[in-house]
Design a protein around this motif. Structure first.
Motif, short mmCIF file in Angstrom:
data_model
loop_
_atom_site.label_atom_id
_atom_site.label_comp_id
_atom_site.label_asym_id
_atom_site.label_seq_id
_atom_site.Cartn_x
_atom_site.Cartn_y
_atom_site.Cartn_z
N SER B 288 0.84 -1.20 0.00
CA SER B 288 0.00 0.00 0.00
C SER B 288 0.87 1.25 0.00
O SER B 288 0.61 2.22 -0.73
CB SER B 288 -0.86 -0.04 1.26
OG SER B 288 -1.95 0.80 1.13
N PHE B 289 1.94 1.25 0.81
CA PHE B 289 2.85 2.39 0.86
C PHE B 289 3.52 2.61 -0.48
O PHE B 289 3.63 3.74 -0.97
CB PHE B 289 3.90 2.16 1.96
CG PHE B 289 5.00 3.19 1.96
CD1 PHE B 289 6.27 2.88 1.53
CD2 PHE B 289 4.75 4.47 2.40
CE1 PHE B 289 7.28 3.83 1.52
CE2 PHE B 289 5.75 5.43 2.40
CZ PHE B 289 7.02 5.11 1.96
N GLY B 290 3.94 1.49 -1.09
CA GLY B 290 4.58 1.60 -2.41
C GLY B 290 3.65 2.23 -3.43
O GLY B 290 4.05 3.11 -4.21
N TYR B 291 2.40 1.81 -3.44
CA TYR B 291 1.44 2.39 -4.39
C TYR B 291 1.18 3.85 -4.07
O TYR B 291 0.98 4.67 -4.97
CB TYR B 291 0.12 1.61 -4.36
CG TYR B 291 0.15 0.34 -5.18
CD1 TYR B 291 -0.06 -0.91 -4.59
CD2 TYR B 291 0.41 0.39 -6.54
CE1 TYR B 291 -0.03 -2.06 -5.34
CE2 TYR B 291 0.45 -0.77 -7.29
CZ TYR B 291 0.23 -1.99 -6.69
OH TYR B 291 0.27 -3.14 -7.44
N THR B 292 1.17 4.18 -2.76
CA THR B 292 0.96 5.58 -2.38
C THR B 292 2.11 6.44 -2.90
O THR B 292 1.88 7.54 -3.43
CB THR B 292 0.86 5.70 -0.85
OG1 THR B 292 -0.17 4.83 -0.40
CG2 THR B 292 0.54 7.12 -0.44
N VAL B 293 3.33 5.95 -2.74
CA VAL B 293 4.50 6.68 -3.25
C VAL B 293 4.36 6.89 -4.76
O VAL B 293 4.58 7.99 -5.28
CB VAL B 293 5.80 5.91 -2.93
CG1 VAL B 293 6.96 6.43 -3.75
CG2 VAL B 293 6.11 5.99 -1.45
N GLN B 294 3.95 5.83 -5.44
CA GLN B 294 3.78 5.92 -6.89
C GLN B 294 2.73 6.98 -7.24
O GLN B 294 2.91 7.76 -8.18
CB GLN B 294 3.33 4.56 -7.43
CG GLN B 294 3.54 4.40 -8.92
CD GLN B 294 2.85 3.18 -9.47
OE1 GLN B 294 1.65 3.19 -9.76
NE2 GLN B 294 3.58 2.11 -9.63
#
Lengths: 310, 368
Positions: B288-294
């Motif tokens: 989820s964090f990775g997608y948020t960063v993206q």
């Protein structure tokens, strides 16, 4: 700023990195975003299974079918969702599909009107053959209709599942929906089940999640394009088969552009290099942060054991 | 493309957007009046737009119009309920009046959402989690197009072409043959429309290898033409990686659920399973964090494209010239920040309250 005393112990690399001004990181991030725009690398982005499934679901509907689209995003989400929105409209135009568009976000209509003007009501291949479907100028009310924005969130979605004319008694121009030729025979979104598809382009609430929750009991063929942040919320629906396809974020939109290959500027593809380089900078920063943390912990343990021994 | 030149108001609006973008970005250096200007403009204009949209969107057609134009007096009830909400702000002693419209809205949305969410989020998900753990490999020489579709890189079009190719040559002899070019079984090649296109070929060849690739998930069984004299006995081979993935998914789901079961202390075996559940949840949060960063990087990319005119047609680019506006904005903002910092330095510092033993009254200290 006070001068460092002459007899102060030299600061180690880890200490200097730990106390580094974070504006340096902002600068690296800024360069990571700007430089690939001027010096593109052309990193590959092969479409993932979810994107291929989305493309397939749209490609497999019969030419000339009626399609339902709910476009629910605002200018803030344009970079992530607009490439898909434009690509899917081009794909539908190639198949000569008729499109019924609605929106549950109040800032979406100006964007939708722009897509209608630039894609549906414009020749996209001016040098091509006259019977090229991309050159057809879509007629409002017979080839497409934009019913406009309706407030009410889940109440509207629930009503769409039972009676579309109740949710949208008139178009945004005030015409009764029952008099629109393209709406003939459509009582609710369930009428798109056999011949068409539901395409949801959603940036948040209300959006794809609410559509799936409220309409999945009708077992409708639904594909979704959403922002990267919402991917984890919608992935379970895709994995369980409630969604036929899922395109998430700028990455997914760029993959979809590759499959559709729409004419003109492909912004999703252009943004991929920047996205990858920017993500790499974040990864390096996280790795560095963890290394600094581990080094600090080791130092503290050494200091504690060294203090205990004396 | 069907393009009209922008009106002057649109061009000026684009210039203001570029300037305000840099005002917001100036916060990365430090808080400053330009950032405050942009922030206050954003808040003020958002509130204004919301109020106008709320009136003309739901209120006017659904309430004001129904009462004023249609004289449908039943709509006095929602009018009274709406006014009750404001009583809370006006009078503390009468704030209980505002609970009735809130109760109505909560009841309405609970009634709409509960059955739908229970079905889509709970029952359907539980059914999907309880599906078959065993994963069979796909027989490339005999599987139906629907089964071939499950292979990575296989869309409907690719599946149809592969089915056509294997029929023409009587079955593939080597895995690499699915990349083509497809022969017609008589020494020639199948027509171009039955060959994989360049993008399809790229996709399938990329998906060939790896632990989840086509070579791992598929196999080449003995080809059966489907005639009555050639009865088909399907071969079964299993995809070990897929089976392990499904087991891991099931174990992670159950462990995460056990973590949230607090009626039993998390000790011993239950504690270990709950800890595995936490790891599973952490993996999810990490994704989820990775997608948020993206997502956040995508926003920055969108702004960069807008400033560099990458999202505009040639016609509009030549009207706006965002790059020049960007340069002027940067110069203005940098000059402004330098000016404000120098002005702040020139002001006398606040007096030390303890210096003269008696202290300086707070109201006499210089205010910034």
């Amino acid at each position: 700023m006070s001068a460092t005393p002459a007899n102060a112990a030299p600061r180690g690399l880890m200490e200097r990195l730990r106390t580094m001004d974070r504006r340096w990181l902002f600068l690296f991030m800024g360069l990571a975003i700007v430089l690939p725009i001027f010096f593109p690398i052309g990193l590959p982005a092969l479409p993932g299974d979810a994107t291929v499934d989305t493309y397939d679901a749209v490609a497999n509907i019969k030419d000339g079918s009626r399609v339902f689209m709910s476009i629910d995003f605002d200018p803030a989400s344009r970079p992530e969702l607009e490439p898909f929105a434009k690509s899917v409209l081009v794909q539908l135009k190639r198949k000569r599909c008729k499109i019924v568009i609605v929106s549950l976000w109040e800032y979406a209509p100006p964007l939708i009107n722009g897509y209608v003007r630039s894609i549906l009501q414009a020749p996209l291949n001016p040098g091509g053959p006259p019977d090229d479907p991309l050159n057809k100028i879509y007629e409002r009310k017979t080839d497409f209709i934009f019913l406009g924005f309706k407030s009410g969130k889940q109440a509207v979605i629930n009503t769409l599942g039972q009676s579309l004319p109740t949710a949208y008694p008139t178009t945004q121009e005030g015409e009764p929906v029952g008099t629109i030729p393209i709406m003939e025979g459509i009582r609710s979104v369930q009428d798109f089940k056999d011949s068409g598809i539901l395409i949801l382009i959603s940036a948040g609430f209300p959006g794809a999640k609410e559509y799936v929750e409220l309409l999945s009991r009708y077992e409708l063929p639904i594909v979704v394009s959403t922002t990267a942040v919402s991917r984890t919320d919608l992935q379970p629906f895709y994995s369980s088969g409630q969604l036929k396809g899922l395109v998430a974020g700028m990455q997914g939109a760029a993959e979809y552009e590759q499959l559709v290959n729409p004419p003109g500027e492909q912004l999703g593809k252009k943004g991929l290099d920047v996205l990858n380089i920017g993500t790499l900078v974040i990864i390096l920063a996280i790795v560095l942060g963890n290394l600094i943390y581990l080094a600090e912990r080791r130092q503290q343990k050494r200091a504690a054991s060294g203090g205990g021994a004396s | 493309m069907n393009l009209q030149p922008w009106l002057t108001a649109d061009v000026v609006g684009a210039w203001i957007a570029v300037f305000l973008t840099f005002c917001i970005l100036s916060f990365l250096y430090k808080d400053n009046p330009f950032y405050k200007l942009a922030e206050h403009l954003f808040v003020g204009s958002s509130v204004g737009i919301v109020i106008v949209n709320t009136y003309y969107g739901p209120l006017k057609p659904n309430l004001v119009g129904r009462l004023w134009d249609d004289h449908n007096w039943w709509y006095i009830i929602p009018l009274v309920l709406s006014l009750c909400l404001f009583v809370r702000a006006a009078s503390r002693s009468l704030s209980w009046v505002g609970r009735y419209p809130v109760a109505f809205v909560v009841g309405l949305y609970a009634g709409i959402n509960l059955p739908a969410v229970a079905d889509s989020n709970l029952l359907t998900q539980a059914r999907a989690t309880a599906s078959d753990i065993v994963v069979e490999r796909v027989d490339l020489n005999n599987a139906s197009p629907a089964k071939l579709r499950k292979l990575p890189g296989f869309g409907s079009a690719v599946a149809a072409k592969v089915v056509g190719a294997r029929k023409a040559i009587g079955g593939f002899k080597a895995m690499g043959q699915i990349l083509g070019p497809y022969g017609d079984g008589k020494g020639g090649l199948l027509p171009q429309e039955q060959q994989l296109s360049a993008p399809q070929l790229k996709l399938v060849s990329y998906a060939m290898s790896g632990p989840r690739g086509i070579r791992a998930q598929a196999f080449l069984g003995a080809y059966h033409s489907g005639s009555k004299d050639d009865p088909y006995k399907p071969e079964k081979k299993y995809f070990l990686f897929g089976i392990l993935s499904n087991l891991l998914m099931l174990a992670g789901t159950l462990a995460a659920l056990i973590y949230f079961y607090f009626s039993v202390p998390h000790k011993g075996a239950v504690g270990k399973v709950a800890r595995f559940g936490i790891w599973t949840l952490m993996l999810g949060f990490g994704a989820s964090f990775g997608y948020t960063v993206q997502g956040r990087i995508s926003l920055a990319i969108g702004r960069a494209f807008s400033i560099l005119d990458k999202d505009k047609s040639e016609l509009h680019k030549n009207q706006v010239h965002s790059a020049y506006v960007a340069l002027i904005s940067i110069v203005l903002i940098v000059a402004g920040i330098i000016y404000f910092e120098r002005r702040a330095k020139r002001r006398p510092p606040p007096a030390d309250p303890g210096a003269d033993g008696g202290g300086v009254p707070t109201e006499e200290l210089p205010q910034y």
